[in-house]
Design an enzyme around this catalytic site. Structure first.
Site, PDB file in Angstrom:
ATOM      1  N   SER A 189       0.796  -1.314  -0.132  1.00  0.00           N
ATOM      2  CA  SER A 189       0.037  -0.160   0.176  1.00  0.00           C
ATOM      3  C   SER A 189       0.927   1.300  -0.038  1.00  0.00           C
ATOM      4  O   SER A 189       1.824   1.325  -0.896  1.00  0.00           O
ATOM      5  CB  SER A 189      -0.990  -0.078   1.079  1.00  0.00           C
ATOM      6  N   GLU A 316      -9.477  -4.793  -4.014  1.00  0.00           N
ATOM      7  CA  GLU A 316      -8.777  -3.823  -3.280  1.00  0.00           C
ATOM      8  C   GLU A 316      -9.840  -3.149  -2.332  1.00  0.00           C
ATOM      9  O   GLU A 316      -9.903  -3.111  -1.157  1.00  0.00           O
ATOM     10  CB  GLU A 316      -7.845  -2.893  -3.882  1.00  0.00           C
ATOM     11  N   HIS A 412      -7.688  -5.773  -0.366  1.00  0.00           N
ATOM     12  CA  HIS A 412      -6.408  -4.948   0.385  1.00  0.00           C
ATOM     13  C   HIS A 412      -6.152  -5.493   1.598  1.00  0.00           C
ATOM     14  O   HIS A 412      -6.789  -5.614   2.475  1.00  0.00           O
ATOM     15  CB  HIS A 412      -6.883  -3.448   0.226  1.00  0.00           C
TER      16      HIS A 412
END
Length: 508
Positions: A189, A316, A412
């Site tokens: 990320s 995500e 995610h």
């Protein structure tokens, strides 16, 4: 240098001796080693400064304090006002005296450039160390301290901290059995965004040989947007938006003010996209520390000598919706307004309607958001790097399970505990969607092995991306597969869409 086959848990660094702890399985963890001076007082908002050396062995059996932030994450320490010695690294190694120097994996945590730390349980380096890698992780400045624009002082201080920690690795990792010529910088990320930025940062050049980037965000500010954000934060803190004014505000003042500005972004964003995802700190393309955005840098061949392994998850933004981090969109009109804010062309929006017939608007919104911000951007990084002559690999996390009460999505952060081998860590059950089974553990072993092999040799175990073909490894249960992106209907929708990487230049 200390012979680690005989020295127990004590190692000598350029700043002094450090003493760690040995786990029952033989892995030594040396935690909270300072790599730079505390970035406060005369060092606040400035480049990282050399650490003061110590003369007696330093106890390094616990993590150091974390950077100023308001987040409280499962199993992780919290920041407390007064914590200052925050620039530290951690090392995990299983001594192998007959193996020669071991490859090094340097981990950068995520957290929207605003929160997080190296002490999160799912980042424990024990399993990777057992696989023959020296694991190093670091704390760095986040939020305003690390990424806020301060007139007359350097931007991207968090990136400068990471570069300083990488220099520490070059100078010291041999003492822990690591090979300074085989350093792989890795992150997820905003940590992956940092990795991509470091590939474009001159101060990081030559400090690592390879890079692993999981879920790289398409997220950067111009200096103008960063300055506008600072003005709002300074106003919320009751100080002038000048170096003098900002230095007069305590770290706690700026954390509180930054949170307040983020909360206001839904109704009054600094940039249009912040109405949907209120992240107020991003790397600043300042022409100095970060001369250009990573995609442009990689396309120019600036880092063609760095091997790159990219991964993203298939869904995500479902995670960010689940934790309440993004605005909810449930109507066609709302979807059209979102697409305009993100500059997604109408044919792409229509294409998702065709690819996802009968699905709720919310699902199409989350799919669009995830692919535009993470999936397509991550994929293009690998492709641009390969087209410029670099070695690049691309993978996608596709593991999905139907669980009692719901579905474990490939969202995610779900991939990180698998790659670290930490499926049973505190908080991992939420990330991966429940208790892992044997198929999950087998997938984790495959992903961990790919990381270790890439760090060692630059080959994770499947074909690289080339100038003419995008080969993709898909991580899944019960088995993985390898596909060609030429057959991807989602990628086809985006193929002719140019990425305006500095879309945040439009100030609301």
């Amino acid at each position: 240098m200390i012979d680690i086959s005989r020295a127990g848990t004590e190692f000598r660094t350029t700043s002094g001796a450090v003493r760690g702890r040995r786990s029952p399985d033989g892995v030594i963890a040396v935690l909270g080693i300072p790599y730079a001076a505390a970035p406060f007082g005369p060092h606040r908002f400035r480049r990282p400064q050399p650490v003061v050396c110590w003369s007696t062995p330093r106890d390094c059996t616990g993590f150091g304090p974390i950077a100023p932030q308001s987040a409280e994450l499962p199993g992780s320490p919290v920041w407390r006002p007064g914590d200052e010695d925050i620039l530290t690294v951690n090392v995990w190694v299983e001594p192998r005296p007959d193996a020669g120097p071991l490859p090094v994996l340097f981990w950068i945590h995520g957290g929207a450039y605003t929160f997080g730390s190296s002490a999160q349980p799912d980042f424990d380096g024990t399993a990777l160390a057992k696989a023959g890698v020296v694991v190093v992780s670091c704390n760095f400045r986040v939020g305003f301290e690390g990424f806020g624009h301060v007139p007359g002082l350097p931007d991207n201080r968090g990136l400068l901290d990471q570069a300083a920690a990488l220099r520490w690795v070059q100078e010291n990792v041999a003492a822990f059995g690591g090979d300074p010529d085989r350093v792989t910088v890795a992150g997820h990320s905003s940590g992956a965004g940092s990795v991509a930025c470091l590939m474009a940062v001159e101060e990081a050049r030559g400090l690592f040989r390879r890079a692993i980037a999981h879920s790289v965000p398409n997220a950067f500010f111009t200096t103008e947007v960063a300055a506008s954000t600072t003005s709002r934060i300074a106003s919320a803190a009751g100080v002038a938006p000048t170096a003098e004014g900002l230095l007069s505000a305590s770290p706690q003042d700026l954390v509180t003010a930054s949170d307040k500005v983020a909360e206001q972004c839904g109704a009054d964003p600094v940039t249009a996209i912040q109405a949907y995802d209120p992240v107020v700190f991003q790397p600043v393309v300042d022409g100095d520390v970060l001369p250009t955005d990573p995609l442009t840098a990689l396309a120019s061949g600036a880092s063609r000598d760095v091997d790159l392994l990219v991964c993203h998850t298939l869904e995500e933004y479902w995670f960010l919706h689940e934790v309440g981090a993004v605005r909810e969109v449930t109507s066609e009109q709302g979807l059209a307004e979102f697409a305009a804010a993100l500059r997604v062309p109408a044919p792409v929006v229509d294409g998702y309607r065709v690819l996802m017939p009968g699905t709720p608007v919310l699902d199409r919104y989350l799919a669009l958001f995830g692919d535009a911000t993470f999936g397509e951007y991550s994929s293009r990084l690998a492709e641009h790097h390969a087209q410029a002559g670099g070695l690049a690999y691309l993978s996608r996390f596709a593991r999905r399970r139907v669980r009692p009460g719901g579905e474990a999505r490939p969202w995610h952060t779900a991939d990180v505990p698998f790659a670290f081998g930490n499926l049973d860590a505190d908080g991992a059950a939420f990330l991966i969607g429940g208790t892992p089974d044997e198929q999950d553990h087998a997938l984790s072993r495959r992903m961990l092995r790919a990381w270790a092999d890439f760090a060692a040799s630059g080959d994770p175990g499947w074909a690289p991306v080339t100038a003419g073909a995008t080969t993709v490894k898909r991580w899944a249960v019960p088995e993985d597969d390898v596909v060609d992106d030429a057959t991807s209907r989602v990628r086809a929708l985006w193929r002719e869409v140019p990425f305006d990487l500095l879309r945040s230049k439009d100030i609301g």
